[in-house]
Design an enzyme around this catalytic site. Structure first.
Site, mmCIF file in Angstrom:
data_model
loop_
_atom_site.group_PDB
_atom_site.id
_atom_site.type_symbol
_atom_site.label_atom_id
_atom_site.label_comp_id
_atom_site.label_asym_id
_atom_site.label_seq_id
_atom_site.Cartn_x
_atom_site.Cartn_y
_atom_site.Cartn_z
ATOM 1 N N LYS A 13 0.837 -1.221 0.000
ATOM 2 C CA LYS A 13 0.000 0.000 0.000
ATOM 3 C C LYS A 13 0.866 1.263 0.000
ATOM 4 C CE LYS A 13 -2.206 -1.141 3.767
ATOM 5 N NZ LYS A 13 -1.443 -2.392 4.036
ATOM 6 N N ARG A 88 -9.111 1.040 8.924
ATOM 7 C CA ARG A 88 -8.691 -0.324 9.227
ATOM 8 C C ARG A 88 -9.762 -1.064 10.016
ATOM 9 N NH1 ARG A 88 -2.763 0.572 8.888
ATOM 10 N NH2 ARG A 88 -1.677 -1.406 9.005
ATOM 11 N N ARG A 127 11.331 -6.247 4.591
ATOM 12 C CA ARG A 127 11.182 -4.776 4.480
ATOM 13 C C ARG A 127 12.225 -4.056 5.331
ATOM 14 N NH1 ARG A 127 5.383 -2.137 5.260
ATOM 15 N NH2 ARG A 127 5.428 -3.197 7.274
ATOM 16 N N ARG A 160 11.498 -2.433 10.984
ATOM 17 C CA ARG A 160 10.456 -2.015 11.925
ATOM 18 C C ARG A 160 10.240 -3.097 12.984
ATOM 19 N NH1 ARG A 160 5.497 -0.060 8.115
ATOM 20 N NH2 ARG A 160 4.374 -1.000 9.857
ATOM 21 N N ARG A 171 -0.315 -9.240 13.494
ATOM 22 C CA ARG A 171 -0.912 -8.228 12.610
ATOM 23 C C ARG A 171 -1.800 -8.890 11.554
ATOM 24 N NH1 ARG A 171 3.949 -5.356 10.348
ATOM 25 N NH2 ARG A 171 2.546 -3.760 9.538
HETATM 26 P P1 ADP Z 1 2.238 -1.913 3.173
HETATM 27 O O1 ADP Z 1 2.305 -0.397 3.126
HETATM 28 O O2 ADP Z 1 1.005 -2.463 2.525
HETATM 29 O O3 ADP Z 1 2.479 -2.488 4.531
HETATM 30 P P2 ADP Z 1 4.794 -1.720 1.733
HETATM 31 O O4 ADP Z 1 4.477 -0.792 0.610
HETATM 32 O O5 ADP Z 1 5.600 -1.171 2.858
HETATM 33 O O6 ADP Z 1 3.442 -2.440 2.271
HETATM 34 O O7 ADP Z 1 5.538 -2.993 1.106
HETATM 35 C C1 ADP Z 1 5.995 -4.067 1.928
HETATM 36 C C2 ADP Z 1 7.353 -4.555 1.414
HETATM 37 O O8 ADP Z 1 7.151 -5.189 0.155
HETATM 38 C C3 ADP Z 1 8.395 -3.450 1.201
HETATM 39 O O9 ADP Z 1 9.657 -3.937 1.579
HETATM 40 C C4 ADP Z 1 8.328 -3.186 -0.303
HETATM 41 O O10 ADP Z 1 9.595 -2.763 -0.805
HETATM 42 C C5 ADP Z 1 7.941 -4.554 -0.858
HETATM 43 N N1 ADP Z 1 7.078 -4.481 -2.053
HETATM 44 C C6 ADP Z 1 6.081 -3.596 -2.309
HETATM 45 N N2 ADP Z 1 5.496 -3.867 -3.493
HETATM 46 C C7 ADP Z 1 6.139 -4.968 -3.988
HETATM 47 C C8 ADP Z 1 6.004 -5.736 -5.184
HETATM 48 N N3 ADP Z 1 5.079 -5.452 -6.121
HETATM 49 N N4 ADP Z 1 6.818 -6.798 -5.341
HETATM 50 C C9 ADP Z 1 7.745 -7.101 -4.392
HETATM 51 N N5 ADP Z 1 7.927 -6.417 -3.264
HETATM 52 C C10 ADP Z 1 7.133 -5.353 -3.051
HETATM 53 P P1 AMP Z 2 1.239 0.566 8.808
HETATM 54 O O1 AMP Z 2 2.430 1.463 8.591
HETATM 55 O O2 AMP Z 2 0.058 0.966 7.982
HETATM 56 O O3 AMP Z 2 1.595 -0.895 8.665
HETATM 57 O O4 AMP Z 2 0.767 0.786 10.331
HETATM 58 C C1 AMP Z 2 1.637 0.460 11.404
HETATM 59 C C2 AMP Z 2 0.842 0.368 12.692
HETATM 60 O O5 AMP Z 2 0.256 1.653 13.002
HETATM 61 C C3 AMP Z 2 -0.348 -0.595 12.682
HETATM 62 O O6 AMP Z 2 0.031 -1.940 12.926
HETATM 63 C C4 AMP Z 2 -1.189 -0.009 13.836
HETATM 64 O O7 AMP Z 2 -0.648 -0.327 15.103
HETATM 65 C C5 AMP Z 2 -1.008 1.487 13.598
HETATM 66 N N1 AMP Z 2 -2.046 1.989 12.660
HETATM 67 C C6 AMP Z 2 -1.847 2.507 11.422
HETATM 68 N N2 AMP Z 2 -3.013 2.850 10.859
HETATM 69 C C7 AMP Z 2 -3.982 2.549 11.753
HETATM 70 C C8 AMP Z 2 -5.396 2.637 11.764
HETATM 71 N N3 AMP Z 2 -6.079 3.118 10.704
HETATM 72 N N4 AMP Z 2 -6.056 2.219 12.851
HETATM 73 C C9 AMP Z 2 -5.413 1.747 13.928
HETATM 74 N N5 AMP Z 2 -4.085 1.609 13.982
HETATM 75 C C10 AMP Z 2 -3.361 2.000 12.909
#
Ligand code: ADP
Ligand code: AMP
Length: 217
Positions: A13, A88, A127, A160, A171
């Site tokens: 995302k 969420r 990541r 992280r 999660r």
């Molecule tokens: P989210 O925001 O949904 O938690 P991220 O955008 O942080 O996910 O992506 C999670 C991990 O996957 C990151 O390390 C990112 O570089 C990697 N990633 C994102 N999109 C792709 C893809 N299409 N193919 C492979 N790896 C990806």
């Molecule tokens: P993310 O970066 O989107 O993976 O979010 C990291 C963490 O932040 C999540 O696991 C939650 O603990 C908190 N968080 C982010 N967005 C929300 C939301 N909309 N509602 C509740 N907690 C959130």
């Protein structure tokens, strides 16, 4: 355009939000990034959020909804936004609907990024995030030249706390229980569109932009 991205943690995302928001010229609003910025600067909000984030739990709806209401009230979000990581829960989604209705507007689309769970786990486990500019890397899929240095800004890369295996499992449970019901919520409103979010990042972005073009003109 007013959009939300839906999908499990690690679906991509944040990665897609950067490109889609730039393409649409709207701000990307990531609740996870806002919480992490508050944790880093030690604000009361950050202190409260950290307890939940480290445990893989959601920050309580009330806190999160108020934070998003404030952010959407800023001038750059007046004509559109892309929300990443919010809503969420169904309660957050209906609060968002109400906030937008109060402003005389509504959400255009909820874009779901569809990725199997084993791939999500691979993405979360590899990541790495830059402490300097926030750019997200992946040790295997998008590796930096040196494993702990950001090629974009030279900042330090870190894993992280919530990307450690025990927290990832928690999660994913929370996602299935609290967040997956959004798919039905937006489906019932006729606003849900899902795309295959596997394969190269740029292919996923192209699919997203195609969908936005066909649904929103
Ligand atoms: P989210 O925001 O949904 O938690 P991220 O955008 O942080 O996910 O992506 C999670 C991990 O996957 C990151 O390390 C990112 O570089 C990697 N990633 C994102 N999109 C792709 C893809 N299409 N193919 C492979 N790896 C990806
Ligand atoms: P993310 O970066 O989107 O993976 O979010 C990291 C963490 O932040 C999540 O696991 C939650 O603990 C908190 N968080 C982010 N967005 C929300 C939301 N909309 N509602 C509740 N907690 C959130």
């Amino acid at each position: 355009m007013r959009l939300v991205l839906v999908g499990p943690p690690g679906a991509g995302k944040g990665t897609q939000a950067e490109f889609i928001a730039a393409h649409l010229s709207v701000p990307k609003i990531s609740t996870g990034d806002i919480f992490r910025a508050n944790v880093a600067s030690g604000t009361p909000l950050g202190k409260e959020a950290k307890r939940y984030m480290d445990a893989g739990q959601l920050v309580p709806d009330e806190v999160t909804i108020n934070m998003v209401r404030d952010r959407l009230g800023e001038p750059d979000a007046a004509d559109g936004f892309l929300l990443d990581g919010f809503p969420r829960t169904v309660r957050q989604a209906s609060a968002l609907d109400k906030m937008l209705a109060d402003l005389g507007t509504g959400l255009d689309l909820a874009l779901e990024l569809i990725v199997e769970e084993d791939e999500v786990i691979r993405r979360l486990s590899g990541r790495r995030t830059c402490r300097g500019c926030g750019k997200v890397w992946h040790l295997e899929y998008d590796p930096p030249r040196t494993s702990d240095v950001c090629d974009r800004c030279g900042g330090e890369l870190y894993q992280r706390d919530d990307d450690k295996p025990e927290t990832i499992a928690e999660r994913l449970k929370v996602y299935a229980r609290d967040t997956a019901p959004l798919i039905d919520y937006y489906g019932a409103q006729g606003k849900l569109v899902g795309i295959d979010a596997t394969g190269p990042v740029e292919d996923v972005t192209a699919r997203a932009i195609d969908v936005l073009r066909s649904y929103c003109g």
